[in-house]
Design an enzyme around this catalytic site. Structure first.
Site, mmCIF file in Angstrom:
data_model
loop_
_atom_site.group_PDB
_atom_site.id
_atom_site.type_symbol
_atom_site.label_atom_id
_atom_site.label_comp_id
_atom_site.label_asym_id
_atom_site.label_seq_id
_atom_site.Cartn_x
_atom_site.Cartn_y
_atom_site.Cartn_z
ATOM 1 C CG ASP A 21 35.653 39.057 37.590
ATOM 2 O OD1 ASP A 21 34.603 39.580 37.817
ATOM 3 O OD2 ASP A 21 35.631 37.155 37.264
ATOM 4 C CE LYS A 48 41.021 40.451 36.208
ATOM 5 N NZ LYS A 48 40.650 40.556 35.013
#
Length: 214
Positions: free
Chosen positions: A139, A121
């Site tokens: 996310d 991420k």
């Protein structure tokens, strides 16, 4: 409608709804985004943006932060939670940037993944926002929304969501699309309350998976 066509329509509508959407972490140098994204784990971006002001006032560049003790860093970043582990990762990360990359953040995905505290991420966020390269940031907002919309089918594991989205999201759209999902997830397709489907720009094309009432 195929997932590919649905994705393009969602991208188009979210562009119109959130034309200026961008990263909600404040930064003006790549290494600062690297620090902030580590602090943002289990913490709000708003709080991170406040805490880093004190951190950068005390340690204004990569070298200064690399030379700081973990304890000094921890004292400042403690309000973000998990202070010890975050301080340890930030310290180790800055030392690597200083010693191996001349104080610069590497622009290769695999190199980013090797930095302490950097996962897929974080690496995607930096690749997209700093270097303008194709990126998909999975996310919590992204994972929740793409499942609700029907772009992925009941997938919760971040890497699997990322891989599924790569197949249907044009590479050049991925980074901005994910930023817009954050805005949409906060304002409309909320997590802690029933989503506001009545005012959603996607209400006629969203699958509303897992949403009790539309």
């Amino acid at each position: 409608m195929t997932k590919e066509k649905l994705a393009l329509e969602i991208i188009d509508r979210l562009k119109k709804e959130y034309p200026d959407a961008g990263c909600t972490l404040d930064y003006n140098q790549a290494w600062k985004l690297l620090v902030s994204v580590r602090l943002a784990a289990q913490c709000t971006d708003a709080r991170v943006n406040v805490v880093v002001q004190d951190l950068y006032a005390r340690f204004p560049d990569v070298n200064a932060l690399a030379e700081a003790s973990v304890e000094e860093i921890e004292k400042i970043v403690k309000p973000c939670g998990l202070g010890r582990s975050k301080a340890r990762d930030i310290s180790a990360c800055m030392k690597i940037l200083r010693d191996e990359y001349q104080g610069k953040v590497p622009d290769a995905f695999d190199a980013l993944l090797k930095l302490p505290g950097v996962g897929r991420k974080s690496a995607n966020l930096i690749m997209g926002d700093v270097f303008g390269k194709p990126a998909i940031v999975t996310d919590t907002h992204c994972i929740r929304l793409v499942n609700r919309m029907g772009l992925v089918d009941g997938i919760k594991e971040p890497k699997k969501v990322e891989m599924a989205l790569w197949k249907i999201i044009p590479p050049e759209e991925g980074s901005d699309f994910c930023h817009r999902l954050v805005y949409h997830g906060r304002e409309v397709c909320t997590a802690r309350t029933k989503p506001y489907c009545d005012k959603c720009c996607l209400k006629d094309i969203c699958s509303k998976c897992g949403v009790e009432s539309a």
